[in-house]
Design a protein around this motif. Sequence first.
Motif, PDB file in Angstrom:
ATOM      1  N   LEU A 158      -8.049   3.112  -3.546  1.00 40.45           N
ATOM      2  CA  LEU A 158      -9.226   3.629  -2.724  1.00 40.45           C
ATOM      3  C   LEU A 158      -9.369   5.367  -2.888  1.00 40.45           C
ATOM      4  O   LEU A 158      -8.299   6.006  -2.255  1.00 40.45           O
ATOM      5  CB  LEU A 158      -9.059   3.246  -1.283  1.00 40.45           C
ATOM      6  CG  LEU A 158     -10.191   3.652  -0.297  1.00 40.45           C
ATOM      7  CD1 LEU A 158     -11.689   2.784  -0.878  1.00 40.45           C
ATOM      8  CD2 LEU A 158      -9.855   3.478   0.894  1.00 40.45           C
ATOM      9  N   TYR A 202      -9.939  -6.182  -1.598  1.00 42.97           N
ATOM     10  CA  TYR A 202     -10.515  -5.459  -0.315  1.00 42.97           C
ATOM     11  C   TYR A 202      -9.629  -4.351   0.253  1.00 42.97           C
ATOM     12  O   TYR A 202      -8.175  -4.752   0.210  1.00 42.97           O
ATOM     13  CB  TYR A 202     -10.986  -6.403   0.913  1.00 42.97           C
ATOM     14  CG  TYR A 202     -11.742  -7.617   0.009  1.00 42.97           C
ATOM     15  CD1 TYR A 202     -10.948  -8.968  -0.013  1.00 42.97           C
ATOM     16  CD2 TYR A 202     -13.039  -7.788   0.261  1.00 42.97           C
ATOM     17  CE1 TYR A 202     -11.615  -9.928  -0.498  1.00 42.97           C
ATOM     18  CE2 TYR A 202     -13.657  -8.848  -0.435  1.00 42.97           C
ATOM     19  CZ  TYR A 202     -13.014 -10.007  -0.558  1.00 42.97           C
ATOM     20  OH  TYR A 202     -13.627 -10.996  -1.115  1.00 42.97           O
ATOM     21  N   TRP A 203     -10.370  -3.423   0.677  1.00 38.16           N
ATOM     22  CA  TRP A 203      -9.737  -2.422   1.725  1.00 38.16           C
ATOM     23  C   TRP A 203     -10.267  -2.593   3.127  1.00 38.16           C
ATOM     24  O   TRP A 203     -11.373  -2.832   3.222  1.00 38.16           O
ATOM     25  CB  TRP A 203      -9.964  -1.050   0.971  1.00 38.16           C
ATOM     26  CG  TRP A 203      -9.040  -0.456   0.045  1.00 38.16           C
ATOM     27  CD1 TRP A 203      -9.478  -0.463  -1.272  1.00 38.16           C
ATOM     28  CD2 TRP A 203      -7.611  -0.270   0.128  1.00 38.16           C
ATOM     29  NE1 TRP A 203      -8.181  -0.165  -2.093  1.00 38.16           N
ATOM     30  CE2 TRP A 203      -7.399   0.165  -1.232  1.00 38.16           C
ATOM     31  CE3 TRP A 203      -6.604  -0.281   1.034  1.00 38.16           C
ATOM     32  CZ2 TRP A 203      -6.066   0.415  -1.560  1.00 38.16           C
ATOM     33  CZ3 TRP A 203      -5.436   0.105   0.826  1.00 38.16           C
ATOM     34  CH2 TRP A 203      -5.120   0.507  -0.451  1.00 38.16           C
ATOM     35  N   TYR A 204      -9.397  -2.495   4.122  1.00 36.51           N
ATOM     36  CA  TYR A 204      -9.737  -2.438   5.495  1.00 36.51           C
ATOM     37  C   TYR A 204      -9.131  -1.415   6.167  1.00 36.51           C
ATOM     38  O   TYR A 204      -8.147  -0.825   5.650  1.00 36.51           O
ATOM     39  CB  TYR A 204      -9.376  -3.826   6.043  1.00 36.51           C
ATOM     40  CG  TYR A 204     -10.362  -5.029   5.908  1.00 36.51           C
ATOM     41  CD1 TYR A 204     -10.048  -5.709   4.650  1.00 36.51           C
ATOM     42  CD2 TYR A 204     -11.340  -5.516   6.796  1.00 36.51           C
ATOM     43  CE1 TYR A 204     -10.801  -6.879   4.312  1.00 36.51           C
ATOM     44  CE2 TYR A 204     -12.191  -6.672   6.464  1.00 36.51           C
ATOM     45  CZ  TYR A 204     -11.696  -7.245   5.381  1.00 36.51           C
ATOM     46  OH  TYR A 204     -12.770  -8.458   4.952  1.00 36.51           O
ATOM     47  N   ARG A 205      -9.405  -1.033   7.312  1.00 30.63           N
ATOM     48  CA  ARG A 205      -8.731   0.095   8.182  1.00 30.63           C
ATOM     49  C   ARG A 205      -8.887  -0.481   9.620  1.00 30.63           C
ATOM     50  O   ARG A 205      -9.682  -1.110   9.899  1.00 30.63           O
ATOM     51  CB  ARG A 205      -9.388   1.397   8.004  1.00 30.63           C
ATOM     52  CG  ARG A 205     -10.874   1.697   8.478  1.00 30.63           C
ATOM     53  CD  ARG A 205     -11.228   2.999   7.839  1.00 30.63           C
ATOM     54  NE  ARG A 205     -12.568   3.470   8.522  1.00 30.63           N
ATOM     55  CZ  ARG A 205     -13.228   4.462   8.428  1.00 30.63           C
ATOM     56  NH1 ARG A 205     -12.843   5.141   7.495  1.00 30.63           N
ATOM     57  NH2 ARG A 205     -14.585   4.565   8.921  1.00 30.63           N
ATOM     58  N   GLU A 224       0.891  -1.178   0.155  1.00 27.77           N
ATOM     59  CA  GLU A 224       0.040  -0.063  -0.193  1.00 27.77           C
ATOM     60  C   GLU A 224       0.929   1.177   0.040  1.00 27.77           C
ATOM     61  O   GLU A 224       2.109   1.210   0.572  1.00 27.77           O
ATOM     62  CB  GLU A 224      -0.845   0.031   1.144  1.00 27.77           C
ATOM     63  CG  GLU A 224      -1.954  -1.054   1.604  1.00 27.77           C
ATOM     64  CD  GLU A 224      -1.179  -2.016   2.472  1.00 27.77           C
ATOM     65  OE1 GLU A 224      -2.096  -2.788   2.847  1.00 27.77           O
ATOM     66  OE2 GLU A 224      -0.130  -2.178   2.364  1.00 27.77           O
ATOM     67  N   TYR A 256      -4.661   2.001   6.789  1.00 28.32           N
ATOM     68  CA  TYR A 256      -5.644   1.315   5.895  1.00 28.32           C
ATOM     69  C   TYR A 256      -4.634   0.198   5.140  1.00 28.32           C
ATOM     70  O   TYR A 256      -3.461   0.191   4.895  1.00 28.32           O
ATOM     71  CB  TYR A 256      -5.780   2.318   4.887  1.00 28.32           C
ATOM     72  CG  TYR A 256      -6.858   3.239   5.258  1.00 28.32           C
ATOM     73  CD1 TYR A 256      -6.768   4.253   6.163  1.00 28.32           C
ATOM     74  CD2 TYR A 256      -8.359   3.112   4.783  1.00 28.32           C
ATOM     75  CE1 TYR A 256      -7.796   5.055   6.789  1.00 28.32           C
ATOM     76  CE2 TYR A 256      -9.342   3.902   4.958  1.00 28.32           C
ATOM     77  CZ  TYR A 256      -9.180   4.819   6.097  1.00 28.32           C
ATOM     78  OH  TYR A 256     -10.119   5.950   6.291  1.00 28.32           O
ATOM     79  N   TYR A 257      -5.309  -0.971   5.147  1.00 27.36           N
ATOM     80  CA  TYR A 257      -4.762  -2.100   4.453  1.00 27.36           C
ATOM     81  C   TYR A 257      -5.630  -2.736   3.296  1.00 27.36           C
ATOM     82  O   TYR A 257      -6.697  -2.589   3.292  1.00 27.36           O
ATOM     83  CB  TYR A 257      -4.949  -3.231   5.478  1.00 27.36           C
ATOM     84  CG  TYR A 257      -4.224  -3.122   6.759  1.00 27.36           C
ATOM     85  CD1 TYR A 257      -4.805  -2.653   7.882  1.00 27.36           C
ATOM     86  CD2 TYR A 257      -2.863  -3.667   7.150  1.00 27.36           C
ATOM     87  CE1 TYR A 257      -4.205  -2.398   9.220  1.00 27.36           C
ATOM     88  CE2 TYR A 257      -2.342  -3.436   8.274  1.00 27.36           C
ATOM     89  CZ  TYR A 257      -2.875  -2.675   9.079  1.00 27.36           C
ATOM     90  OH  TYR A 257      -2.269  -2.571  10.589  1.00 27.36           O
ATOM     91  N   CYS A 258      -4.665  -3.298   2.346  1.00 31.67           N
ATOM     92  CA  CYS A 258      -5.049  -4.084   1.289  1.00 31.67           C
ATOM     93  C   CYS A 258      -5.225  -5.521   1.733  1.00 31.67           C
ATOM     94  O   CYS A 258      -4.578  -5.939   2.223  1.00 31.67           O
ATOM     95  CB  CYS A 258      -4.339  -3.691   0.023  1.00 31.67           C
ATOM     96  SG  CYS A 258      -4.459  -4.506  -1.308  1.00 31.67           S
ATOM     97  N   ILE A 278     -13.710   2.430  -4.506  1.00 31.77           N
ATOM     98  CA  ILE A 278     -12.679   1.326  -4.649  1.00 31.77           C
ATOM     99  C   ILE A 278     -12.563   1.049  -6.241  1.00 31.77           C
ATOM    100  O   ILE A 278     -13.597   1.321  -6.918  1.00 31.77           O
ATOM    101  CB  ILE A 278     -13.136   0.225  -4.064  1.00 31.77           C
ATOM    102  CG1 ILE A 278     -11.844  -0.942  -4.178  1.00 31.77           C
ATOM    103  CG2 ILE A 278     -14.217  -0.707  -4.594  1.00 31.77           C
ATOM    104  CD1 ILE A 278     -11.921  -2.130  -3.127  1.00 31.77           C
ATOM    105  N   CYS A 290      -2.694   0.017  -4.082  1.00 30.33           N
ATOM    106  CA  CYS A 290      -2.189  -1.168  -3.371  1.00 30.33           C
ATOM    107  C   CYS A 290      -1.476  -1.772  -4.589  1.00 30.33           C
ATOM    108  O   CYS A 290      -2.386  -2.431  -5.372  1.00 30.33           O
ATOM    109  CB  CYS A 290      -3.089  -1.890  -2.730  1.00 30.33           C
ATOM    110  SG  CYS A 290      -2.791  -3.763  -2.393  1.00 30.33           S
ATOM    111  N   SER A 334     -18.868  -0.270  -0.901  1.00 30.71           N
ATOM    112  CA  SER A 334     -18.014   0.371   0.236  1.00 30.71           C
ATOM    113  C   SER A 334     -18.808   0.773   1.456  1.00 30.71           C
ATOM    114  O   SER A 334     -19.955   0.658   1.434  1.00 30.71           O
ATOM    115  CB  SER A 334     -17.282   1.735  -0.478  1.00 30.71           C
ATOM    116  OG  SER A 334     -18.172   2.612  -0.881  1.00 30.71           O
TER     117      SER A 334
END
Length: 112
Positions: free
Chosen positions: A77, A35-38, A6, A90-92, A66, A22, A59
């Motif tokens: 994102l 996916y994206w997470y945070r 990322e 923020y994670y991919c 996204i 990402c 989203s």
Amino acid sequence: QVQLVESGGGLVQPGGSLTLSCAASGIITSRYGMYWYRQAPGKQREWVATVTTDGTVDSLRGRFTISRDDAKNTLYLQMSSLKPEDTALYYCNTVIDRRNIWGQGTQVTVSS
């Protein structure tokens, strides 16, 4: 070996915009849900957005969009109208053979 990297995080003022990237290696992103997470300090990691193999997107917030560039094998994102509560790492993510693959994360801080 699958890697997700990322980038694009930073400090932004409330109401501002930011686009995270990402870059994926070892996989073809169009063949997997991406996916994206945070995760905010002291809170659990939460889902932010999804793009499926057929391009369907979803989203958590209407302010987040996204997208995926298949030619670049990169996930994005776009975030707008950012609020202090959007501050998080923020994670991919993707899932391969039932195994979660995570990047190292990119920090987004929304503050004046």
